[in-house]
Design a protein around this motif. Structure first.
Motif, PDB file in Angstrom:
ATOM      1  N   UNK B 438      -1.650  -4.105 133.779  1.00 16.02           N
ATOM      2  CA  UNK B 438      -1.144  -3.280 132.687  1.00 16.02           C
ATOM      3  C   UNK B 438      -1.163  -4.045 131.368  1.00 16.02           C
ATOM      4  N   UNK B 439      -1.109  -3.256 130.283  1.00 16.09           N
ATOM      5  CA  UNK B 439      -1.113  -3.845 128.945  1.00 16.09           C
ATOM      6  C   UNK B 439       0.211  -3.479 128.289  1.00 16.09           C
ATOM      7  N   UNK B 440       0.980  -4.488 127.889  1.00 20.66           N
ATOM      8  CA  UNK B 440       2.322  -4.199 127.387  1.00 20.66           C
ATOM      9  C   UNK B 440       2.473  -4.463 125.903  1.00 20.66           C
ATOM     10  N   UNK B 441       1.464  -5.068 125.299  1.00 22.93           N
ATOM     11  CA  UNK B 441       1.621  -5.352 123.884  1.00 22.93           C
ATOM     12  C   UNK B 441       0.258  -5.369 123.200  1.00 22.93           C
ATOM     13  N   UNK B 445      -2.160  -0.386 114.703  1.00 22.20           N
ATOM     14  CA  UNK B 445      -1.519   0.915 114.862  1.00 22.20           C
ATOM     15  C   UNK B 445      -1.194   1.227 116.324  1.00 22.20           C
ATOM     16  N   UNK B 446      -1.764   0.456 117.262  1.00 23.22           N
ATOM     17  CA  UNK B 446      -1.482   0.700 118.665  1.00 23.22           C
ATOM     18  C   UNK B 446      -0.076   0.261 119.077  1.00 23.22           C
ATOM     19  N   UNK B 448       2.502   1.446 118.013  1.00 26.41           N
ATOM     20  CA  UNK B 448       3.230   2.709 118.146  1.00 26.41           C
ATOM     21  C   UNK B 448       3.317   3.113 119.605  1.00 26.41           C
ATOM     22  N   UNK B 449       2.278   2.790 120.364  1.00 29.94           N
ATOM     23  CA  UNK B 449       2.290   3.095 121.790  1.00 29.94           C
ATOM     24  C   UNK B 449       3.051   2.020 122.570  1.00 29.94           C
ATOM     25  N   UNK B 450       2.641   0.776 122.388  1.00 31.04           N
ATOM     26  CA  UNK B 450       3.143  -0.264 123.295  1.00 31.04           C
ATOM     27  C   UNK B 450       4.580  -0.699 123.009  1.00 31.04           C
ATOM     28  N   UNK B 452       7.063   1.191 123.352  1.00 37.43           N
ATOM     29  CA  UNK B 452       7.926   1.819 124.362  1.00 37.43           C
ATOM     30  C   UNK B 452       7.190   2.151 125.655  1.00 37.43           C
ATOM     31  N   UNK B 453       5.870   1.884 125.716  1.00 31.97           N
ATOM     32  CA  UNK B 453       5.107   2.291 126.885  1.00 31.97           C
ATOM     33  C   UNK B 453       4.056   1.253 127.245  1.00 31.97           C
ATOM     34  N   UNK B 454       3.802   1.090 128.544  1.00 33.13           N
ATOM     35  CA  UNK B 454       2.686   0.253 128.967  1.00 33.13           C
ATOM     36  C   UNK B 454       1.411   1.082 128.962  1.00 33.13           C
ATOM     37  N   UNK B 455       0.290   0.390 128.989  1.00 37.42           N
ATOM     38  CA  UNK B 455      -0.995   1.066 129.147  1.00 37.42           C
ATOM     39  C   UNK B 455      -1.639   0.515 130.414  1.00 37.42           C
ATOM     40  N   UNK B 456      -2.387   1.354 131.145  1.00 40.14           N
ATOM     41  CA  UNK B 456      -3.080   0.798 132.305  1.00 40.14           C
ATOM     42  C   UNK B 456      -4.229  -0.084 131.838  1.00 40.14           C
TER      43      UNK B 456
END
Ligand code: SF4
Lengths: 247, 474
Positions: B438-441, B445-446, B448-450, B452-456
């Motif tokens: 997973x990607x946590x940071x 502008x990304x 905004x996502x990381x 509060x949320x992880x990315x696969x």
């Protein structure tokens, strides 16, 4: 029945297991599947971000690729991409005043179906012989729910999965806050929506949250993972593809 | 539009979300009205047909707008009323001010009207020495608090009753022990104050929910009866309406008056529906003025896709179901028109030049709940998406990162080979960010996502690689 698979760029790149499950499932149900290699993206992200010129090019490209296929239906494991094709392909052409393209878009739109509606409405099946021994709750993504009107098709399929305990989700019709670039452009509002959604999911005591759209599941799953909740997100296709022997 | 806050939606929403009391007030109020609406709508087996009929009536009226407006003018004049045409806010305010002045009035009473908020009438009147008193309870609360409405129908939805009590104590010089926060007690305070105004102020100002071209009849739909007082007691009545409010025939109200109360207050019928036609000797106002306001509307009508926004009957159902409105409230939209309808109407009325206007079409997750409830079937998500395109066109010329990213992505998607190369590049490019699949940071502008949320992370094998390996080339 011959079908073409539109796997979507998101599934192709980040969730290949969903595409593989879709193929496994549909072959088990007797479909002959083709996968046009030229396919890429339906343009949903471009449209929703306001890049209409680029969207129109991607629409045209999609039509070129899938018109070559001689399949009866185009099936896709993504509610929002199917909504893009069915609802917005013709509109984008209309906005550009391209009537010839609009006619072509309408033909493709009329034969494009989301996975669960294809199984329930076209194959007329509700029990696909799946086995998934978990407590599962279902997130009805907005595009599937409202634009496509999937109704209870996904629930019918889930209810017939052996071993699966379906946990009802409170406020199941409210949005998870993803909305494509909305999650990045309005992170605070999006996160407030996500928190409420996660609270409802955790209240169900399910260990798995499923849905028909990996974009929403990526959002919900990303939040659940960040909070270390132990609840995972799994696409509906992956649940339906599992049988007792392979569980 | 006078009440325009130039702050972009994103910034204003962020501030609003930091207020937990506001979120609680909003969540409670919208949930209650949502559930009630569902119940009363379910009572009508032909609700969907009614919506179709409502949409058809509005579409037809918009197609015939010039003709209908002229017919309305004629009918009103025949019935003894006077019609004024205002192309913008300044003109409308001048017309109203001069009528008020001609009667030497120092005060006017008003029944809630968003159109008058749109043109900033109260401030304009004040400049000419006239005080406008709001008579709708919630509107009065907002006025006393020197605040702005945050909801079309429930302007003080962002305030709870203890906040209202505090306000009344201050505004009316009441001793704390003499007033509880019981809704009845609060209403009583307002009633006593307003009664005296109804009986003494000579000029009233109203908006209009509908106006009928055929007969010249104007209609106001309300709950408290204070509107009825304004419409009947003073000597002079001035009604201001956007030109899109005209309906061809009286019988169109049969449909609209079924759609509106159920969608707005979740009632079968609202308590007060007033209909009046011109003036009548010795009964009601003896002078009636109808101000027809354009203020950007003909421009909206000229847009094939966007013009649907003019079908709005201001029921506010779309606000109540909107998950974005529920979280951030009405003020974040920086306009008298908040919520989903505001997100499509405001930028069209004021033009897309400002950062504020440009932010509004993006203030939505496109969940479609608004379209589902809209009694006249305005496809709000469609207009939002369409307007986003107009915003991007407006922005061309200067470089922006998002535009560059999306354009290059489109270029990649236009060719399957480039697309596959990009997939491989993403697999390599993520290496510094991915941990435990997973990607946590992320940066830029990304975040905004990381935040509060992880990315696969990108898996080793794409679907197409799997297909190639297992199914051979397609
Ligand atoms: S857009 Fe539709 S739902 Fe929203 S206020 Fe207007 S009429 Fe009501």
């Amino acid at each position: 029945m011959k079908i073409s698979l539109f796997v979507t760029c998101l599934n192709d790149t980040l969730y290949p297991q969903t595409g593989i499950a879709t193929v496994t499932l549909l072959e088990r149900l007797g479909c002959e599947i083709s996968f046009p290699f030229e396919q890429t993206c339906c343009g949903q992200m471009h449209l929703n971000s306001g890049y209409q010129t680029e969207t129109l090019e991607l629409v045209r490209r999609f039509l070129d690729v899938f018109e070559k296929e001689d399949a009866e239906y185009i099936v896709s494991p993504s509610g929002s991409c199917v909504a893009m094709i069915r609802e917005y392909f013709p509109k984008v052409c209309e906005w550009a005043h391209d009537t010839a393209l609009e006619t072509r878009a309408k033909v493709i739109a009329s034969k494009t179906l989301e996975l669960s509606e294809f199984i329930v409405n076209i194959l007329k099946l509700e029990d696909v012989g799946a086995y998934y021994p978990h407590r599962v709750t279902y997130h009805s993504s907005c595009h599937g729910l409202r634009t496509l009107g999937l109704g209870d098709a996904p629930y019918k399929l889930l209810k017939n999965v052996r071993g699966l305990e379906l946990m009802p989700l409170e406020n199941s019709e409210s949005c998870c806050g993803f909305g494509g670039t909305f999650a990045i452009k309005n992170p605070e509002t999006s996160t407030a929506m996500l928190s409420d959604k996660m609270r409802c999911i955790l209240n169900t005591k399910a260990n798995t949250c499923t849905g028909g759209d990996n974009s929403c599941l990526m959002h919900i799953g990303g939040g659940l993972s960040r909070m270390n909740t132990g609840v995972r997100t799994v696409h509906l296709a992956e649940i339906l593809a599992q049988t007792e022997g392979r569980a | 539009m006078p009440f325009l806050n130039p702050t972009t939606y994103q910034k204003a929403a962020k501030t609003a979300l930091e207020n937990p009391q506001l979120r609680r007030n909003l969540g409670k109020a919208t949930t209650a009205i949502r559930e009630k609406r569902l119940r009363v709508v379910a009572e009508l087996p032909d609700w969907q047909q009614l919506r179709d009929a409502g949409a058809a009536i509005k579409t037809n009226a918009m197609q015939r707008l010039p003709e209908l407006l002229l017919q309305l003018e004629e009918s009103v004049q025949k019935a003894g009323g006077k019609v004024h045409w205002a192309s913008d806010a300044v003109e409308a305010n001048q017309i109203v001010s001069s009528i008020v002045k001609s009667h030497n009035a120092k005060e006017v009473i008003k029944i809630k009207s968003i159109t008058t908020d749109e043109i900033g009438l109260n401030d304009a009147l004040l400049e000419s020495g006239v005080v406008a008193i709001e008579t709708d309870l919630a509107e009065l609360i907002v006025q006393l608090a020197h605040d702005h409405p945050s909801h079309i129908l429930v302007p003080a939805i962002h305030k709870n009753r203890s906040e209202i009590r505090e306000l009344f104590l201050k505004s009316f010089n009441i001793k704390p022990e003499d007033l509880t926060d019981e809704p009845r007690a609060l209403a009583e305070v307002a009633r006593r104050y307003l009664r005296q105004k109804f009986l003494t102020v000579p000029v009233a100002i109203s908006g209009a929910n509908f106006a009928i071209a055929e007969t010249g009849t104007v209609s106001v739909v309300e709950s408290e009866g204070n509107g009825r007082m304004c419409l009947t007691l003073p000597k002079v009545l001035i009604s201001i309406m956007g030109i899109e409010k005209v309906l061809p025939e009286l019988r169109d109200l049969e449909v609209m008056l079924q759609l509106l109360p159920r969608s707005s207050t979740a009632e079968r019928m609202n308590p007060y529906t007033s209909l009046w036609t011109g003036v009548h000797a010795d009964d009601g106002p003896q002078e009636f003025h109808l101000v027809l306001l354009d203020n950007g509307r003909t421009k909206v009508l000229g847009d094939e896709v966007g013009r649907q926004a003019l079908h709005c009957i201001r029921c506010s159902a779309c606000l109540n179901v909107c998950p974005v409105y529920e979280r951030a409230g009405g003020h974040a939209y920086g306009s008298v028109y908040p919520g989903p309808i505001g997100a499509i109407l405001t930028p069209q009325l004021i033009g897309l030049e400002t950062a504020h206007a440009q932010s509004l079409p993006f203030a939505s997750s496109l969940c479609g709940a608004c379209y589902e409830v809209c009694p006249v079937k305005i496809n709000i998500p469609e207009i939002l998406v369409y307007l986003r395109g107009e915003v991007v066109k407006e922005k061309t010329g200067f470089f922006n990162l998002e535009g560059a990213a999306l354009k290059s992505m489109a270029w990649v998607f236009m060719d399957a080979k480039r697309y596959e190369l990009a997939q491989q590049a993403a697999r390599v490019g993520q290496i510094p960010f991915a941990k435990n699949n997973k990607i946590s940071s992320l940066a830029g502008f990304m975040t905004g996502w990381t935040n509060s949320r992880d990315l696969p992370s990108v898996p080793k094998q794409s679907f197409r690689d799997w297909w190639r390996e297992n199914k051979g080339k397609s």
